[in-house]
Design an enzyme around this catalytic site. Sequence first.
Site, PDB file in Angstrom:
ATOM      1  N   LYS A 136       0.872  -1.181   0.000  1.00  0.00           N
ATOM      2  CA  LYS A 136       0.000   0.000   0.000  1.00  0.00           C
ATOM      3  C   LYS A 136       0.903   1.223   0.000  1.00  0.00           C
ATOM      4  O   LYS A 136       1.918   1.257   0.719  1.00  0.00           O
ATOM      5  CB  LYS A 136      -0.880  -0.041   1.258  1.00  0.00           C
ATOM      6  CG  LYS A 136      -1.930   1.066   1.326  1.00  0.00           C
ATOM      7  CD  LYS A 136      -2.812   0.902   2.564  1.00  0.00           C
ATOM      8  CE  LYS A 136      -3.926   1.944   2.633  1.00  0.00           C
ATOM      9  NZ  LYS A 136      -4.774   1.752   3.815  1.00  0.00           N
ATOM     10  N   SER A 192      -9.615   1.897   2.874  1.00  0.00           N
ATOM     11  CA  SER A 192      -8.704   2.667   2.042  1.00  0.00           C
ATOM     12  C   SER A 192      -7.678   1.816   1.287  1.00  0.00           C
ATOM     13  O   SER A 192      -7.062   2.298   0.350  1.00  0.00           O
ATOM     14  CB  SER A 192      -7.963   3.680   2.902  1.00  0.00           C
ATOM     15  OG  SER A 192      -7.149   3.027   3.861  1.00  0.00           O
ATOM     16  N   SER A 214      -9.932  -0.512   7.030  1.00  0.00           N
ATOM     17  CA  SER A 214      -9.331  -0.345   5.707  1.00  0.00           C
ATOM     18  C   SER A 214      -8.640  -1.572   5.123  1.00  0.00           C
ATOM     19  O   SER A 214      -8.249  -1.564   3.962  1.00  0.00           O
ATOM     20  CB  SER A 214      -8.331   0.819   5.724  1.00  0.00           C
ATOM     21  OG  SER A 214      -9.027   2.040   5.742  1.00  0.00           O
TER      22      SER A 214
END
Lengths: 481, 95, 483
Positions: C76, C151, C175
Site C-alpha cells: 500500500k 482505504s 481499511s
Amino acid sequence: MQWEVVIGLEIHTQLATQSKIFSGSATTFGSEPNTQASLVDLGMPGVLPVLNQEAVRMACMFGLAIDAEIGPRNVFARKNYFYPDLPKGYQISQMDLPIVGKGHLDIALEDGTIKRVGVTRAHLEEDAGKSLHEDFNGATGIDLNRAGTPLLEIVSEPDMRSAKEAVAYVKAIHALVRYLGICDGNMAEGSLRCDCNVSIRPKGQVEFGTRCEIKNVNSFRFIERAINSEIQRQIDLIEDGGKVVQETRLYDPNKDETRSMRSKEEANDYRYFPDPDLLPVVIEPAFLESVRASLPELPTQKVKRFQSQYALSAYDANVLASSREQAEYFEKVVSIGGDAKLAANWVMVELGSLLNKLGLEIDQSPVSAEQLGGMLLRISDNTISGKIAKVVFEKMAAGEGSADQIIEAEGLKQVTDSGAIEKVLDEVLAANAEQVEQYRAADEAKRGKMFGFFVGQAMKASKGKANPGQVNQLLKAKLEG
Amino acid sequence: MALQRSDVEKIAHLARLGLNDSELPRITDALNSILGLVDQMQAVDTTGIEPLAHPLETTQRLRPDQVTESNQRDRYQAIAPMTENGLYLVPKVID
Amino acid sequence: MHQLSLAEIARGLADKSFSSQELTGALLSRIKQLDPQLNSFITVTEQQALDQARAADARRAAGENGALLGAPIAHKDLFCTNGVRTSCGSKMLDTFTAPYDATVVAKLAEAGMVTLGKTNMDEFAMGSANESSHYGAVKNPWNLEHVPGGSSGGSAAAVAARLLPVATGTDTGGSIRQPAALTNLTGLKPTYGRVSRWGMIAYASSLDQGGPMARTAEDCALLLQGMAGFDAKDSTCVDEPVPDYSASLGASLQGLRIGLPKEYFGAGLDPRIADLVHASVKELEKLGAVVKEISLPNMQHAIPAYYVIAPAEASSNLSRFDGVRFGHRCADPKDLTDLYERSRGEGFGVEVQRRIMVGAYALSAGYYDAYYLQAQKIRRLIKNDFMAAFHDVDVILGPTTPNPAWKLGSKVSDPVAAYLEDVYTITANLAGLPGLSMPAGFVDGLPVGVQLLAPYFQEGRLLNVAHQYQQVTDWHTRAPNGF
C-alpha cells in the site's frame, strides 16, 4: 502610587544527554546546519519517537533536588502550532501530567536573607530548530540541528518581587542544574533560556495585574535589565492612564527596551492532546531510589555543611556554594591553607575581583586553588603579612610561580627576629625624637593616634616585612618603657 | 449549534488550509453533517469513565542514550522543495 | 501462474518448478495488461522487482529456503519505500521519494520478497471506497462500475484480480477488512502493536495497524509471519513473541465458542448479507463450533467516537506537510502563512481537508472535553464490552460490512453515508483487537465478507477459524470474470 512587582519565570534547560530526546541524533552544539537532523528530527512522514532514558533520569534528579513529587505516571502531549522551526507542526511536551510536580528552591538575597521560591512544575519537551534571519534573497533559513534536543522546562510560582530576586533565582537554578550535571548551563549557546512573566500591582492589592511575557532572555544581566525596563514600561503605561495588554514581548539589549512580538500576536490555540505515538511513562519507585542514591551534594546541603563545618555566615556559605566549581575551589584552598574564614575571604573578595576584572570563570582562574592555599598557609604561619600577601597574590596571578617561590625571589619574607625589629625601631625613634617627646607628654587618648604614626614609620623602614604584631608589642615597650 | 461560515474560516486558518471562497459553503455543510453524526455521542453517560488513549494499556519503553544517527543531509535535502547552504528556506519570518 | 496462492508459490519456488524471475516477469506483464482497467497500482517498480527476483533466485541457489523468498508482494502506498515514490494517494506527496524503508517493507525484503510496486489507496487512508485518491478511483474487479472498498482498495483489487497473490494493507477503521470483504479476499488487521508502524505514514496513530491481504487465510498467515514482531523504533510496538501462524491453521474447531453480537444484525444490514453470515455460522457449527448470542451495547457509539478520535489525531499527524522539507510547495508564496495555507490547500484533497478540520475543531479550546475526551471515554466503554464478551466466547462473528460494494460515485457527495459503512469494523480499531474478514458468498455477483474478532494477540486463532472454514467452502477460490 507605590507599585509591587510580581515575577514568575519559565526556564528552559537543555539536558546534557548525548542523543536527542526522541531520536539517536547527536546534540553537539555548533555543527554544520542540518547535519544533526535525522528522519525523526525532520518530522519525515512515517517516523516515530522513542524516549531517551537519560532525559527521564535527569528530570527525576532535578525533581528530587527541589523536593518535588515525581509524577509516577507522566504523559507526553502534543502542542500544535505551525512554525518553520517546528518540523512536525507540533511540539512533544507535557501538559496535564508532567514528570516533576510542585517543589521549591531557596535563594540567597544580597541583604543576606534567604527566600524560598516555589516551583510549580517541570516538564520534559523537545527543543525547536533555529530560524536564521540572515538574508537568503528575502528568505529565512531553517536549521533543525537543535530540533529534538531534550529540554526540561522549569516553571516557577509568581514569587519574585524584583529583577534582582529573579536573577538570584535563575542563578540558583543555573547552579543546581550544573551541580546535578544535567545541563552545561552555557547561556550564550542557549543551553539555559528564560521567559520572564512580569506584572505590577498597587502595593497591598491581592489580585495580580495583567502580565507580559518576555521571551528567550539568555544572560543574567539581560534578565535583570529586561525585567526592569518592562516594569518601568508598565508603570509608565498605567500612570499615563493606559492598560497593560497580555502579550509576548522581546527584549532588545541594544535599545534596552522590550517590544511586542509580531509573530506571537495571534492568540494561539495549541490543541494539546496526549501523543498517541508515546505511551505513559511510569517511574518505578526502585528507579527513583537509584536516582536519589546517585545525587551529588546539593547546593542547599553544601551551604548547611559550610556553615557548620567551616563556621561561615549563611551569606558567605551561599555565595561560595553558588557554583559547584567555586565550592570545590574553596574546599581545596581550605584543605591546604587551613583557615576557612581566611580562605572564604580570599576566594570571595580578592579572587572574585580578579576574575571579575579578567572576565573569567573560576575554573579558568590564573591562580589555582593549590597556589592560593599555599599562600594562605604563609599568612597563617606569619611568613608574610596580609598586606604582603596581596603583592604575592598579584604576582601569582601574573604567573610568577607559587607563593613560596615569589616570597623567596622577592625577599618578601616577614621579619620576625626581635633583634632585627628592635634595631629598626631604634632607628625610627632616633629619627623622630621630637615626636617621641610629644608622645610621652600626651595623655592616653591622644597617644593612640600618635602610636599609629610610629607603626607606619617602622613598617615603611622595614619595607613592610616586619611582623606587625611584634612591631606593635616592641614599640609599645620602647615608648612607654 | 451549527458551524457558521466564519467558524469554518477560523478552523481552516488554525489548520492552515487555504480554502477558496467558493468551497466554503460546501465544506461548511459537510462539517455540519459530520458534527451532527459525532454529536450523537453527547447522549452517552460517561460519568466516572476513564478516557482510553491507547488500546493496549502498556507503558513507554525507554531508549539508551546513544548516538545512532549520522549526517544524511544531502540525501534528506534531495527531496526538499527549497534549500540553500544546507538550510531549508521559507519566506521571511518576522519575530 | 497468476492463479497461484502464496503457499503454492512457495512450494513451486522450493521445488524449482519456476524461478522468481519467471514468476515476477509473468506478473509484471499481467499488471501491464490488466491494471489499466483497475487502476490498482500507483507505481510499478519493474526494474527493482526484476533485480530483487534475480537476487532471490541467487539466494535460493545458495541454499536459502524461506517461505517468502522470491515471492511477489505489493505495498500500500503509505509504507515508505527507500528510493521509490511513496505518495499516500495524495498530490501532497506526488513528488515524495521516501529516503528510508518502513520496517514492514524492510522485513519482507529481508525475507526475500519481490516488490512489484505500490498500490493505490484513499488519500492518506481516509476513505472506504478508494475514491479519494489523487491518482483516481480504483475499480472493483468483480464489477468495474463498483468501488473496491478502501482505504486499501488498490491492494484489494490487485490481489482479487490475480495480479499478484498478496499485498500489504493498513487498517484504521476497517481499511483492510472492508475492501477484503468487497473484493472476496481474506484480510487481517492484527492486534494494535503486533506490526511495527515505523515508516507507515500515519493517519490516526492509536488506531493504525498494518496487516496482510490475500485470497486465503493460509496466505495471510504466511505474510503476517513476515510482518509481525517487535521493533525498537516504534514505542507502541509490543515485545511479545510471534507464534507460528501456519502451524495453528490445522487445529480443530471442536468446542470453539462463537459469539454473535445482536447489535451486528440490526437495522441497516442488508438481509441478504445477514443470510450469508448465518450460513457461514452453520458451516462452522458443522466443524464443531458452538454459537451463542452476545451483546456489545456500546457498538452504536463507535462511529461518532471514531470520527472524533481519528480526525483529531490526523489533524496533528498531517501538520508536518507544510511545504518546507518535503512534499508539495505552492508556487511563489508571499509570506509564511501563504506558504502553509496554499501548499496544504492545494496538496490535500477535500476528504482529507474535511477530516483535518473536524479534528482541529474537536481539539480546540472549549470543545476538547465534549468531543475528544468524551470520545476517549466511549472508547473505554467499547473496550470493556469486548473484554466482557471474551469471558464467554473465543471469537466474535458478524458481517464485515452492512452492504456489498456500491457504485462508483454514489456516496461521494455524502461523507456521512460512507462513514456508516464502517459500522462493524471500527470497534476493533478503537479497542485494538485483531480482526479478520473472509469471503462468505455473493449478493448480485458482488462478494460478501464475514468478520471474526478475537482477544489481543490471538491472530493465530482467527487464521485457524478462517482456514478451517476455507477447507469446507469454496467462496474464496472464486475469481472475477476477466481476471
